[in-house]
Design a protein around this motif. Structure first.
Motif, mmCIF file in Angstrom:
data_model
loop_
_atom_site.group_PDB
_atom_site.id
_atom_site.type_symbol
_atom_site.label_atom_id
_atom_site.label_comp_id
_atom_site.label_asym_id
_atom_site.label_seq_id
_atom_site.Cartn_x
_atom_site.Cartn_y
_atom_site.Cartn_z
ATOM 1 N N ALA A 289 4.802 -9.810 -4.878
ATOM 2 C CA ALA A 289 4.031 -9.353 -5.898
ATOM 3 C C ALA A 289 4.650 -11.175 -6.647
ATOM 4 O O ALA A 289 3.476 -11.341 -7.879
ATOM 5 C CB ALA A 289 4.092 -8.609 -6.483
ATOM 6 N N LEU A 290 6.079 -11.082 -6.969
ATOM 7 C CA LEU A 290 6.303 -12.188 -7.636
ATOM 8 C C LEU A 290 5.969 -13.498 -6.884
ATOM 9 O O LEU A 290 5.936 -14.230 -7.603
ATOM 10 C CB LEU A 290 8.002 -12.188 -6.918
ATOM 11 N N MET A 362 21.638 -13.958 4.447
ATOM 12 C CA MET A 362 20.666 -14.230 5.323
ATOM 13 C C MET A 362 20.204 -13.944 6.489
ATOM 14 O O MET A 362 18.961 -14.367 6.555
ATOM 15 C CB MET A 362 21.847 -15.518 6.627
ATOM 16 N N LEU A 363 20.242 -12.619 6.771
ATOM 17 C CA LEU A 363 19.683 -11.435 7.278
ATOM 18 C C LEU A 363 18.315 -11.673 6.954
ATOM 19 O O LEU A 363 16.986 -10.954 7.410
ATOM 20 C CB LEU A 363 19.930 -10.218 7.533
ATOM 21 N N SER A 364 18.299 -11.225 5.727
ATOM 22 C CA SER A 364 17.002 -11.066 5.289
ATOM 23 C C SER A 364 16.386 -12.198 4.322
ATOM 24 O O SER A 364 14.839 -11.562 4.215
ATOM 25 C CB SER A 364 17.201 -9.911 3.926
ATOM 26 N N LEU A 365 17.296 -13.211 3.728
ATOM 27 C CA LEU A 365 16.763 -13.649 3.079
ATOM 28 C C LEU A 365 14.712 -14.997 4.296
ATOM 29 O O LEU A 365 14.442 -15.489 3.213
ATOM 30 C CB LEU A 365 17.453 -15.488 3.060
ATOM 31 N N ARG A 366 15.004 -14.856 5.204
ATOM 32 C CA ARG A 366 13.752 -15.140 6.496
ATOM 33 C C ARG A 366 13.234 -14.651 5.845
ATOM 34 O O ARG A 366 11.154 -15.294 5.680
ATOM 35 C CB ARG A 366 14.475 -15.703 7.629
ATOM 36 N N ARG A 367 13.135 -13.451 6.058
ATOM 37 C CA ARG A 367 11.930 -12.247 5.951
ATOM 38 C C ARG A 367 11.335 -13.324 4.692
ATOM 39 O O ARG A 367 9.687 -12.902 4.289
ATOM 40 C CB ARG A 367 12.366 -11.004 6.001
ATOM 41 N N VAL A 368 12.015 -12.640 3.355
ATOM 42 C CA VAL A 368 11.198 -12.967 2.199
ATOM 43 C C VAL A 368 10.732 -14.778 1.529
ATOM 44 O O VAL A 368 9.651 -14.442 1.186
ATOM 45 C CB VAL A 368 12.426 -12.720 0.925
ATOM 46 N N ALA A 374 -0.407 -12.809 0.225
ATOM 47 C CA ALA A 374 -1.352 -11.819 0.112
ATOM 48 C C ALA A 374 -1.052 -10.223 0.387
ATOM 49 O O ALA A 374 -1.771 -9.544 0.492
ATOM 50 C CB ALA A 374 -2.571 -12.142 0.789
ATOM 51 N N VAL A 375 -0.338 -10.032 1.272
ATOM 52 C CA VAL A 375 0.461 -8.959 1.503
ATOM 53 C C VAL A 375 0.766 -8.167 0.956
ATOM 54 O O VAL A 375 0.417 -6.652 0.788
ATOM 55 C CB VAL A 375 2.710 -9.251 2.067
ATOM 56 N N VAL A 376 0.297 -8.097 -0.629
ATOM 57 C CA VAL A 376 1.083 -6.883 -2.017
ATOM 58 C C VAL A 376 -0.427 -6.598 -2.186
ATOM 59 O O VAL A 376 -1.063 -5.321 -3.050
ATOM 60 C CB VAL A 376 1.184 -7.964 -3.050
ATOM 61 N N PHE A 377 -1.660 -7.187 -2.068
ATOM 62 C CA PHE A 377 -3.052 -6.865 -1.976
ATOM 63 C C PHE A 377 -3.424 -6.175 -0.492
ATOM 64 O O PHE A 377 -4.373 -5.461 -1.144
ATOM 65 C CB PHE A 377 -4.064 -7.879 -2.090
#
Length: 379
Positions: A289-290, A362-368, A374-377
């Motif tokens: 969403a951001l 770093m472990l989670s940053l790539r996913r973001v 569009a994943v929010v919709f």
């Protein structure tokens, strides 16, 4: 955006507290083990550091550390005194006699024999009595832990009797000596008394302690003594590190503590990284969403790093507080006296926790970063 990031971090209280706890536990374990390891290593040279009168130690060329001694000749003392730059030099004896009380309690002790004339090397931190009374015949000063070991449950008192090598000696003082590597009583007496308490041999001189004149530094004096006598001469700091390095090379202490420290780092990194990764996965829609409203990847990276370092800072503060409390309590016990939290351990642990926070981010940053807005919709 920073406020939004912190609200997302604390939204799921269970995961938030779990993340903070993992980092706090990692911090406590790292500071605990590194501090205990450093204090144990320092204890190997505690009797050297307690001889505050000496700046230079002279010994047999093959002597490597405090416990390993080969007796010098009495003529060696004269040779050292003849070296230019020596202000004074006196003998020092080290032995391990068995001390017995009159009611049969006994223990092997560290006995340090100091110069009869000057009493150089006497313990300066006294809890009871006076080190000057060592000039009295057959007298010793014992440390507090040794007194408690030999006279359990009894108040500190002077003029009590001990037997060593069929000789009776009088306790004329109780010192606050640094804890030795082994938990044995630490005693001081005059040189002439000490050699009788252990048993006379052909040579008795363990060390020569000296102090340079004002024109010569301790390091320069060690070189001069070695050049003129062939004996091994070390400054107090050098001799201390000789002892520490010997135990590092020849004992399993570094390996045992090293394994614990490595496990703490791995557990802290894995648990914190996994928890933070799951937290990020559960908030992918919020990050989407951001992104949908125009927040850049750079800004999102800053938000994730803020979350990681906020949790790391809180966990580090809690863990350090627990470690400080632990050592404050244990330092009041005789067996663990002198074991205090070193600032170097805190700084080293802080650097490790900083790395843990980076890895977790770093472990989670790539996913973001690869997330499509569009994943929010969806769904």
């Amino acid at each position: 955006m920073n406020f939004v990031a912190l609200r997302m971090l604390t939204g799921d209280r269970a995961k938030y507290f779990g993340l903070v706890f993992a980092i706090a536990f990692c911090t406590f374990l790292l500071e605990n083990q590194t501090t205990i390891f450093a204090n144990i290593m320092k204890r190997t040279a505690s009797q050297i550091l307690d001889v505050t009168d000496a700046e230079v130690w002279v010994m047999d060329p093959r002597t490597e550390y405090w416990e390993q001694t080969k007796a010098l000749k009495d003529t060696d003392l004269t040779r050292v005194r003849g070296v230019e730059g020596v202000q004074w030099a006196v003998r020092l004896f080290k032995g391990n006699p068995v001390a017995r009380t009159l009611d049969g309690k006994f223990a092997v002790a560290f006995l340090v024999g100091i110069d009869d004339a000057t009493l150089a090397g006497a313990p300066r931190k006294m809890l009871l009595g006076s080190w000057e009374r060592l000039r009295e015949p057959d007298s010793v000063v014992i440390d507090q832990a040794g007194y408690v070991l030999l006279f359990p449950g009894e108040p500190l008192a002077v003029d009590r009797i001990l037997e060593m090598n069929d000789h009776r000696v009088t306790i004329v003082g109780v010192s606050d000596a640094s804890a030795p590597f082994a938990s044995l009583p630490v005693m001081h007496s005059r040189y002439s008394t000490a050699i009788n308490l252990l048993g006379r041999e052909r040579t008795q001189l363990s060390f020569i302690i000296a102090r340079p004149t004002v024109e010569v530094t301790p390091t320069e004096l060690t070189a001069l003594i070695h050049e003129h006598t062939g004996l091994r001469a070390r400054t107090t700091d050098e001799f201390m590190w000789d002892c520490i390095n010997y135990y590092l090379r020849h004992t399993g202490i570094p390996v045992n503590f090293g394994i614990t420290i490595i496990v703490a780092l791995i557990v802290g990194t894995v648990v914190a990284g996994q928890t933070f990764y799951l937290f990020t996965i559960e908030n992918l829609k919020q990050f989407g969403a951001l992104k949908a409203i125009g927040v850049t990847n750079t800004r999102l990276t800053g938000m994730i790093l803020l979350q990681a370092f906020t949790a790391a800072s809180l966990g580090f503060a809690i863990g350090t507080g627990l470690a400080a409390t632990f050592f404050e309590i244990t330092s009041r016990q005789l067996a663990t006296r002198g074991i205090v939290l070193f600032w170097q351990s805190v700084a080293l642990t802080g650097a490790c926790i900083f790395i843990v926070a980076i890895v977790a981010s770093m472990l989670s940053l790539r996913r973001v970063l690869v997330l499509e807005p569009a994943v929010v919709f969806r769904g």
